[in-house]
Design an enzyme around this catalytic site. Structure first.
Site, PDB file in Angstrom:
ATOM      1  N   GLU A 223      -6.302  99.678 -35.354  1.00  0.00           N
ATOM      2  CA  GLU A 223      -6.041 100.550 -36.514  1.00  0.00           C
ATOM      3  C   GLU A 223      -4.898 100.013 -37.367  1.00  0.00           C
ATOM      4  O   GLU A 223      -4.733 100.416 -38.529  1.00  0.00           O
ATOM      5  CB  GLU A 223      -5.674 101.986 -36.080  1.00  0.00           C
ATOM      6  CG  GLU A 223      -6.721 102.715 -35.248  1.00  0.00           C
ATOM      7  CD  GLU A 223      -6.691 102.266 -33.797  1.00  0.00           C
ATOM      8  OE1 GLU A 223      -5.667 102.472 -33.148  1.00  0.00           O
ATOM      9  OE2 GLU A 223      -7.701 101.697 -33.329  1.00  0.00           O
TER      10      GLU A 223
ATOM     11  N   LYS B 161      -8.033  81.977 -40.583  1.00  0.00           N
ATOM     12  CA  LYS B 161      -8.435  83.243 -41.199  1.00  0.00           C
ATOM     13  C   LYS B 161      -7.403  84.336 -40.939  1.00  0.00           C
ATOM     14  O   LYS B 161      -6.830  84.425 -39.856  1.00  0.00           O
ATOM     15  CB  LYS B 161      -9.782  83.693 -40.642  1.00  0.00           C
ATOM     16  CG  LYS B 161     -10.920  82.814 -41.096  1.00  0.00           C
ATOM     17  CD  LYS B 161     -12.195  83.607 -41.146  1.00  0.00           C
ATOM     18  CE  LYS B 161     -13.160  83.166 -40.091  1.00  0.00           C
ATOM     19  NZ  LYS B 161     -14.438  83.863 -40.182  1.00  0.00           N
TER      20      LYS B 161
ATOM     21  N   HIS C 250     -21.785  87.190 -33.853  1.00  0.00           N
ATOM     22  CA  HIS C 250     -21.056  87.859 -34.939  1.00  0.00           C
ATOM     23  C   HIS C 250     -21.997  88.240 -36.079  1.00  0.00           C
ATOM     24  O   HIS C 250     -21.589  88.357 -37.222  1.00  0.00           O
ATOM     25  CB  HIS C 250     -19.938  86.960 -35.470  1.00  0.00           C
ATOM     26  CG  HIS C 250     -18.844  86.711 -34.479  1.00  0.00           C
ATOM     27  ND1 HIS C 250     -19.043  86.002 -33.312  1.00  0.00           N
ATOM     28  CD2 HIS C 250     -17.543  87.090 -34.456  1.00  0.00           C
ATOM     29  CE1 HIS C 250     -17.910  85.950 -32.635  1.00  0.00           C
ATOM     30  NE2 HIS C 250     -16.978  86.602 -33.304  1.00  0.00           N
TER      31      HIS C 250
HETATM   32  N1  NAD Z   1      -8.680  85.600 -37.607  1.00  0.00           N
HETATM   33  C1  NAD Z   1      -9.594  85.219 -36.757  1.00  0.00           C
HETATM   34  O1  NAD Z   1     -10.149  84.127 -36.831  1.00  0.00           O
HETATM   35  C2  NAD Z   1      -9.989  86.143 -35.630  1.00  0.00           C
HETATM   36  C3  NAD Z   1     -10.809  85.670 -34.593  1.00  0.00           C
HETATM   37  C4  NAD Z   1     -11.122  86.528 -33.546  1.00  0.00           C
HETATM   38  C5  NAD Z   1     -10.626  87.819 -33.519  1.00  0.00           C
HETATM   39  N2  NAD Z   1      -9.855  88.246 -34.556  1.00  0.00           N
HETATM   40  C6  NAD Z   1      -9.307  89.606 -34.556  1.00  0.00           C
HETATM   41  O2  NAD Z   1      -8.425  89.738 -33.462  1.00  0.00           O
HETATM   42  C7  NAD Z   1      -8.361  91.110 -33.107  1.00  0.00           C
HETATM   43  C8  NAD Z   1      -8.441  91.234 -31.614  1.00  0.00           C
HETATM   44  O3  NAD Z   1      -7.347  90.543 -31.060  1.00  0.00           O
HETATM   45  P1  NAD Z   1      -6.941  90.768 -29.545  1.00  0.00           P
HETATM   46  O4  NAD Z   1      -8.139  90.785 -28.727  1.00  0.00           O
HETATM   47  O5  NAD Z   1      -5.867  89.791 -29.259  1.00  0.00           O
HETATM   48  O6  NAD Z   1      -6.413  92.269 -29.513  1.00  0.00           O
HETATM   49  P2  NAD Z   1      -5.034  92.953 -29.905  1.00  0.00           P
HETATM   50  O7  NAD Z   1      -4.247  92.136 -30.850  1.00  0.00           O
HETATM   51  O8  NAD Z   1      -5.389  94.334 -30.312  1.00  0.00           O
HETATM   52  O9  NAD Z   1      -4.230  93.001 -28.520  1.00  0.00           O
HETATM   53  C9  NAD Z   1      -4.781  93.721 -27.465  1.00  0.00           C
HETATM   54  C10 NAD Z   1      -3.739  94.612 -26.786  1.00  0.00           C
HETATM   55  O10 NAD Z   1      -2.915  93.798 -25.977  1.00  0.00           O
HETATM   56  C11 NAD Z   1      -1.523  94.042 -26.269  1.00  0.00           C
HETATM   57  N3  NAD Z   1      -0.843  92.774 -25.970  1.00  0.00           N
HETATM   58  C12 NAD Z   1      -0.769  91.666 -26.743  1.00  0.00           C
HETATM   59  N4  NAD Z   1      -0.198  90.673 -26.052  1.00  0.00           N
HETATM   60  C13 NAD Z   1       0.126  91.168 -24.833  1.00  0.00           C
HETATM   61  C14 NAD Z   1       0.741  90.612 -23.664  1.00  0.00           C
HETATM   62  N5  NAD Z   1       1.081  89.332 -23.595  1.00  0.00           N
HETATM   63  N6  NAD Z   1       0.907  91.424 -22.604  1.00  0.00           N
HETATM   64  C15 NAD Z   1       0.506  92.729 -22.639  1.00  0.00           C
HETATM   65  N7  NAD Z   1      -0.098  93.291 -23.680  1.00  0.00           N
HETATM   66  C16 NAD Z   1      -0.291  92.521 -24.775  1.00  0.00           C
HETATM   67  C17 NAD Z   1      -1.525  94.539 -27.681  1.00  0.00           C
HETATM   68  O11 NAD Z   1      -0.389  95.342 -27.933  1.00  0.00           O
HETATM   69  C18 NAD Z   1      -2.811  95.346 -27.739  1.00  0.00           C
HETATM   70  O12 NAD Z   1      -2.590  96.636 -27.244  1.00  0.00           O
HETATM   71  C19 NAD Z   1      -9.516  91.809 -33.809  1.00  0.00           C
HETATM   72  O13 NAD Z   1      -9.006  92.572 -34.874  1.00  0.00           O
HETATM   73  C20 NAD Z   1     -10.355  90.664 -34.330  1.00  0.00           C
HETATM   74  O14 NAD Z   1     -11.032  91.000 -35.515  1.00  0.00           O
HETATM   75  C21 NAD Z   1      -9.509  87.439 -35.592  1.00  0.00           C
HETATM   76 ZN    ZN Z   2     -14.959  86.789 -32.807  1.00  0.00          ZN
END
Ligand code: NAD
Ligand code: ZN
Length: 387
Positions: free
Chosen positions: A95, A164, A273
Site C-alpha cells: 500500500e 524499473k 506476468h
Molecule cells: N521494479 C521491478 O523491476 C520489480 C520487480 C519485481 C517486483 N517488484 C515489486 O516489488 C514489490 C515486492 O517486493 P518484496 O517482495 O521485496 O516485498 P516488500 O518490499 O513488501 O517486503 C516484504 C516485507 O518484508 C519486510 N522486510 C524487508 N526486508 C526485510 C528483512 N531483511 N527482514 C525482515 N523483514 C524484511 C518488509 O517490511 C515487508 O513487510 C512489489 O511491489 C513488486 O511490484 C518490482
Molecule cells: Zn515479477
C-alpha cells in the site's frame, strides 16, 4: 550523463526542422557483498565519500522492518566512517506504493538539503521501498543519484537489480513508473535471515520463472534444494544457495541488459506476468507479487501443454515444483472473465499484441499472439486437476 548531437545533414534537409538524437549512458554495478555493514567493509564508505568536500553525508530511506532488525548496526557503520546521515524509516507494505508517499519522500529529500550530485540517497529494503524511493529519486530535480541495498529475496534477485521504478495507481500495479538506474545495487544475502518464509517463497517464485524460461540447470538445482529454500538457507549462502542465487541474478540481468528500456516488448522475463498484474491487488486477501506470478505461471504451463509445446511429464514436473515450493497454483479470482480482462489490459501494455511468453521446453520460451477464450478454458481445467 547525457550526450546529444544534432546531425548537420538532417538540419540541412529542411531549415525549419531539427532532428535531435541522444543516448542515455547506463553504467551501474550489481554486486554481492556479504557483511556489507560490518565496519571493516569499506564498500559503502567508498561509494558515499564526497569527492568535493572533507565531510560526507547521505540520506537513507530504510524499510521499517529492516530498521527494527538492523537499524542500530547500519547507523553504527556510518558513525564509524564519519559519514553524517539523515535516517528515514518508511513502510515496506504494498500500500506504500502510492503518490502521497512519493510526495512525502520528496519532501524529506528537500528538507535534508541534499547536494544534487555529490550527496546520495541510499534505499534499504524490499521491492516496495526500491520501487517507491527509486521513482521519487527519478522525479526529484529530474534525477538524483541513489544506491540500492535490497533486503528481501525478491529485491535481491529481481526488483533491486533492474532499472524499473513505480507505484500503483487507480488499483493498477506499477501504473505510474519510470526507468531509472541506481549508481549501484549492493546485495548482502545476510539480510535474508529475518525475512519471513512467506516472503522468501515469494522471491523463489521469480527464481522458478527464470528456471522455466531460461535455465534448465537452475530448474534441477531448485528441485534438489526444494526443502532448503528458507531464510536460513539463503542467508547462510552455502554452495547450493549461492549457485541458485547467482544463476537467478545472472539470467535476469542477461535478459534485462540488452533491453533495459523495453524497446522490445517481447520479454521472456514477463513469463508469469501476463495475467498476474491485473489480479494481484484484486483479491480480498491480496496475493503477494510472487504468489500471483506463481498462479499465472501454472496457467501458462497448462497453455504450453495444451498447445503441445511441452510434454505432460514436463508440465506436471513444473507444476509440482511450484506446489512443492508452497506457492499457489490456483486462485479464486483467476476466473475466465477476469483472465480475459487481464489479457485485454496486457494487450494495451504490450502495444496491441498478446506477446505471451510460453515455455516450449524446460529452460526455453517462445511468444504467442493468438490465445483464445477456449485456450484459457482448457488451461483452467487442466490446472484445476492439481490439488
Ligand atoms: N521494479 C521491478 O523491476 C520489480 C520487480 C519485481 C517486483 N517488484 C515489486 O516489488 C514489490 C515486492 O517486493 P518484496 O517482495 O521485496 O516485498 P516488500 O518490499 O513488501 O517486503 C516484504 C516485507 O518484508 C519486510 N522486510 C524487508 N526486508 C526485510 C528483512 N531483511 N527482514 C525482515 N523483514 C524484511 C518488509 O517490511 C515487508 O513487510 C512489489 O511491489 C513488486 O511490484 C518490482
Ligand atoms: Zn515479477
Amino acid at each position: 550523463m547525457y550526450s546529444a548531437d544534432i546531425l548537420d545533414e538532417n538540419k540541412k534537409e529542411n531549415s525549419e526542422q531539427w532532428n535531435i538524437k541522444a543516448s542515455l549512458k547506463i553504467n551501474y554495478t550489481v554486486k554481492i557483498i556479504q557483511d556489507l555493514f560490518q565496519t571493516d567493509n569499506s564498500h559503502i564508505y567508498d561509494m558515499c565519500k564526497n569527492p568535493n568536500a572533507n565531510y560526507s553525508r547521505v540520506v537513507i530511506f530504510v524499510d521499517n522492518n529492516v530498521d527494527l532488525f538492523y537499524g542500530d548496526n547500519i547507523k553504527n557503520y556510518f558513525r564509524q566512517y564519519d559519514i553524517s546521515f539523515v535516517w528515514y524509516p518508511i513502510s515496506g507494505d504494498e500500500e506504500a506504493k502510492n503518490i502521497d508517499n512519493v510526495l512525502t519522500i520528496a519532501r524529506k529529500i528537500s528538507d535534508s538539503g541534499l547536494l544534487r550530485r555529490s550527496e546520495k540517497i541510499i534505499v534499504i529494503g524490499g521491492g516496495v521501498v526500491m520501487d517507491v524511493v527509486g521513482f521519487t529519486a527519478n522525479l526529484y530535480r529530474r534525477g538524483i543519484p541513489y544506491i540500492r541495498i535490497p533486503t528481501t529475496l525478491m529485491g535481491q534477485i529481481d526488483a533491486g537489480i533492474g532499472v524499473k521504478t513505480g507505484i500503483n495507481y487507480m488499483g493498477n500495479k506499477n501504473r505510474l513508473g519510470t526507468y531509472f538506474a541506481p549508481e549501484a545495487t549492493l546485495i548482502d544475502p545476510g539480510f535474508l535471515k529475518t525475512v519471513s518464509q512467506r516472503h522468501i517463497t515469494n522471491g523463489v517464485s521469480e527464481i522458478i520463472k527464470m528456471a522455466l524460461i531460461k535455465d534448465e540447470h537452475l530448474f534441477h538445482l531448485l528441485e534438489q534444494a526444494i526443502d532448503e529454500l528458507t531464510p536460513q538457507g539463503f542467508s547462510s549462502y552455502g554452495s547450493v544457495h549461492q549457485e541458485i542465487f547467482e544463476r537467478a541474478i545472472d539470467s535476469m540481468l542477461q535478459e534485462l541488459e540488452p533491453n533495459l528500456w523495453e524497446d522490445n516488448l517481447e520479454r521472456i522475463v514477463d513469463y508469469g506476468h501476463t495475467f498476474s498484474p491485473s489480479l494481484e491487488l484484486k483479491s480480498n486477501t491480496p496475493l503477494l507479487h510472487g504468489e500471483a506470478v506463481a498462479v499465472d505461471m501454472a496457467l501458462c504451463i497448462a497453455l504450453s501443454f495444451s498447445r503441445g509445446l511441452i510434454t505432460k511429464w514436463d508440465a506436471e514436473r513444473c507444476i509440482r515444483l511450484i506446489q512443492r515450493s508452497n506457492l499457489p497454483i490456483h486462485s479464486s479470482i483467476f476466473t475466465l472473465s477476469m483472465l480475459e480482462e487481464a489479457l485485454d489490459d496486457t494487450l494495451k501494455h504490450r502495444d496491441g499484441f498478446q506477446r505471451v511468453p510460453l515455455m516450449n521446453a524446460i529452460g526455453s520460451a517462445i511468444f504467442c499472439n493468438d490465445l483464445t477464450r477456449n485456450d484459457l478454458i482448457s488451461a483452467l481445467e487442466y490446472v484445476n486437476i492439481f490439488h
